[in-house]
Design an enzyme around this catalytic site. Structure first.
Site, PDB file in Angstrom:
ATOM      1  CG  HIS A 100      -1.741  -1.017   1.598  1.00 40.22           C
ATOM      2  ND1 HIS A 100      -1.309  -2.146   2.238  1.00 40.22           N
ATOM      3  CD2 HIS A 100      -3.079  -1.177   1.448  1.00 40.22           C
ATOM      4  CE1 HIS A 100      -2.330  -2.961   2.446  1.00 40.22           C
ATOM      5  NE2 HIS A 100      -3.422  -2.403   1.972  1.00 40.22           N
ATOM      6  CG  ASP A 103       1.742  -0.933   3.385  1.00 40.48           C
ATOM      7  OD1 ASP A 103       0.946  -0.603   4.268  1.00 40.48           O
ATOM      8  OD2 ASP A 103       1.486  -1.751   2.472  1.00 40.48           O
ATOM      9  CD  GLU A 231      -7.732  -8.449  -0.578  1.00 35.84           C
ATOM     10  OE1 GLU A 231      -6.788  -7.955  -1.220  1.00 35.84           O
ATOM     11  OE2 GLU A 231      -7.655  -8.697   0.642  1.00 35.84           O
ATOM     12  CG  HIS A 270     -10.684 -11.339   3.144  1.00 39.33           C
ATOM     13  ND1 HIS A 270     -10.321 -10.347   2.287  1.00 39.33           N
ATOM     14  CD2 HIS A 270      -9.976 -11.145   4.285  1.00 39.33           C
ATOM     15  CE1 HIS A 270      -9.412  -9.568   2.868  1.00 39.33           C
ATOM     16  NE2 HIS A 270      -9.179 -10.047   4.082  1.00 39.33           N
ATOM     17  CG  ASP A 295      -4.323 -10.923  -0.798  1.00 38.62           C
ATOM     18  OD1 ASP A 295      -3.569 -10.897  -1.797  1.00 38.62           O
ATOM     19  OD2 ASP A 295      -4.682  -9.898  -0.193  1.00 38.62           O
ATOM     20  CG  ASP A 306      -8.569 -10.835   7.847  1.00 35.61           C
ATOM     21  OD1 ASP A 306      -8.316 -11.982   7.442  1.00 35.61           O
ATOM     22  OD2 ASP A 306      -8.402  -9.823   7.155  1.00 35.61           O
ATOM     23  CG  ASP A 308      -4.611 -11.308   7.693  1.00 37.91           C
ATOM     24  OD1 ASP A 308      -5.508 -11.859   7.030  1.00 37.91           O
ATOM     25  OD2 ASP A 308      -4.517 -10.065   7.793  1.00 37.91           O
TER      26      ASP A 308
HETATM   27  C1  XLS Z   1      -7.327  -6.678   4.640  1.00 39.69           C
HETATM   28  C2  XLS Z   1      -6.927  -6.911   3.266  1.00 39.69           C
HETATM   29  C3  XLS Z   1      -5.802  -6.016   2.778  1.00 39.69           C
HETATM   30  C4  XLS Z   1      -5.724  -6.041   1.286  1.00 39.69           C
HETATM   31  C5  XLS Z   1      -4.973  -4.907   0.682  1.00 39.69           C
HETATM   32  O1  XLS Z   1      -8.013  -7.464   5.263  1.00 39.69           O
HETATM   33  O2  XLS Z   1      -6.606  -8.253   3.098  1.00 39.69           O
HETATM   34  O3  XLS Z   1      -4.608  -6.387   3.356  1.00 39.69           O
HETATM   35  O4  XLS Z   1      -5.189  -7.231   0.819  1.00 39.69           O
HETATM   36  O5  XLS Z   1      -5.531  -3.687   1.004  1.00 39.69           O
HETATM   37 NI    NI Z   2      -5.697  -9.095   1.435  1.00 38.83          NI
HETATM   38 NI    NI Z   3      -7.298  -9.623   4.941  1.00 40.15          NI
END
Ligand code: XLS
Ligand code: NI
Ligand code: NI
Length: 436
Positions: A100, A103, A231, A270, A295, A306, A308
């Site tokens: 981003h 970032d 996304e 997600h 992703d 989330d 991750d």
């Molecule tokens: C957040 C999203 C983010 C996107 C990019 O949950 O996964 O990281 O991939 O903005």
């Molecule tokens: Ni993402």
């Molecule tokens: Ni995410």
């Protein structure tokens, strides 16, 4: 000074290796279905988690040790961090990264200063891309962290928040083009609502579509030929995100004539937050010709958000790669690790373990998926299950030769439909397990 002096380059050592800092399955040059693993998987490291994640959670501050950080929000620190990022990605052997705008570079006092800060860091990113050959999988703009976006960006009730977001995406597109990015992602960070008492949903959706059309038009104007993605995510941070799942995104894109311009970037965590499997989301996107990129991460069944986490479940990665291969493999997209090390895994070396695990899990998934396809029994079962559509009445219906009246005639003549055949779910699950 190197940030990871103890690492030279993560190598492939094969399944027998006991070295935790080696690949056991990911062998970049190995051919699978006539294509290298490198080109099949197109692994990408995300800047936000891997280089900006601190390990903080809602209950406590960051824990991560990142000795290369000087603790400031300066451009110099950001430039140094960019060099560290490339040292990491190069030693790992991933061909891509994603970021981003916010970032990589700090926000300034106003938009002009923020843009200058971004330029100063993008200069380093470009040098590092040239030095290493690592490429940008996609760029994106953070339209969700700054308080100006508290009500959303493209869907904000504040028209100037929309305008600011437009300016930000304009710059992010220019930056992505400058870095020769293969794509650009829209994840609707706060494009949704917390409650409907204060929300004009129709107007917000119209604005979101207008925003995306502006992006498509501007990309054309500057000659950015990368692939756009949307996304899906159902919730978090908002209660309901408009891009809630693959089907909702496709419907939105179709309704607003955006389908020719955007594909989907699907994220495992997600999908599960939406109450779907990743396989479901991949099939929905693939069937619409909109499977763009993934992703790669995973959630935790016992935690509701989330999380991750890095994907290590070979059953999951096999499903992912089966769908990806089925729809012709990645073109512009790839396997982007939108994943973060746990708060308790606070040392820099944990970043290597995490990515090695994810890459090996996907490499195994790819090889298993290819074996399933080569064997053909799964596909043959699925095909034969629809045999009644390959001739006779079924083929006539598919060819448009029937209507309700003629079908009623046919069934009146026969009296009842032909008997069903078993779906053989358990047999097929057993079959899949023989490849693992
Ligand atoms: C957040 C999203 C983010 C996107 C990019 O949950 O996964 O990281 O991939 O903005
Ligand atoms: Ni993402
Ligand atoms: Ni995410």
């Amino acid at each position: 000074m190197a940030a990871f002096p103890e690492i030279t380059r993560i190598g492939f050592e094969g399944p027998q290796s006991k070295n935790p800092l080696a690949f056991r399955y990911y062998n970049a040059d190995e051919l699978v279905e006539g294509r290298t693993m490198r080109d099949h998987l197109r692994f990408s490291v995300v800047y936000w988690h891997t280089f900006r994640g601190t390990g903080s959670d809602p209950f406590g501050p960051g824990t991560a040790q990142r000795p290369w950080e000087d603790g400031s929000d300066s451009v110099e620190n950001a430039q140094n961090r960019a060099r560290v990022a490339f040292e990491f990605i190069e030693k790992l052997g991933a061909p891509f990264y994603a970021f981003h705008d916010r970032d990589v570079a700090p926000e300034g006092a106003n938009l002009a200063e923020t843009n200058r800060n971004l330029d100063a860091v993008v200069k380093v990113l470009k040098e590092e891309q040239q030095r290493t050959g690592i490429k940008l999988l996609w760029g994106t703009a953070n339209l969700f962290s700054n308080p100006r976006y508290m009500h959303g960006a493209a869907t904000s009730p504040n028209a100037e928040a929309f305008a600011f977001a437009a300016a930000q995406v304009k710059k992010a597109l220019e930056t992505t083009k400058e870095l020769d990015g293969a794509g650009y992602v829209f994840w609707g960070g706060r494009e949704g609502y917390q409650n409907l008492w204060n929300t004009d949903m129709k107007r917000e959706l119209d604005h979101l579509a207008k925003f995306l059309h502006m992006a498509v038009d501007y990309a054309k104007e500057i000659g950015f030929a990368g692939q756009f993605y949307i996304e899906p995510k159902p919730k978090e941070p908002t209660k309901h995100q408009y891009d809630s799942d693959a089907a909702a995104c496709l419907n939105f894109l179709r309704e607003y004539d955006l389908l020719p311009h955007l594909k989907l970037n699907l994220e495992t965590n997600h999908a599960t937050l939406a109450g779907h499997t990743m396989q479901h989301e991949l099939e929905v996107a693939g069937a619409a010709g909109a499977l763009g990129s993934i992703d790669a991460n995973t959630g935790d069944m016992l935690l509701g958000w989330d999380t991750d986490q890095f994907p290590t479940d070979v059953y999951l990665t096999t499903q992912c790669m089966l769908s990806v291969l089925k729809y012709g493999g990645f073109t512009s997209g790839g396997v982007n690790f939108d994943a973060k090390v746990r708060r308790e895994s606070f040392e820099p070396i944990d970043l290597f373990y995490a990515h090695i695990g994810g890459m090996d899990a996907f490499a195994r998934g790819l090889k298993i998926a290819a074996a399933i396809r080569a064997d053909g029994r799964l596909e043959e079962f699925r095909r034969s299950r629809y045999a009644s559509w390959d001739g006779g009445l079924g083929a006539e219906i598919e060819a448009g030769k029937h209507d309700f009246k003629s079908l009623e005639q046919a069934m009146l003549r026969k009296g009842d439909a032909a008997p069903n055949q078993s779906g053989r779910q358990e047999m097929l699950e057993n079959l899949i397990n023989t490849y693992l």
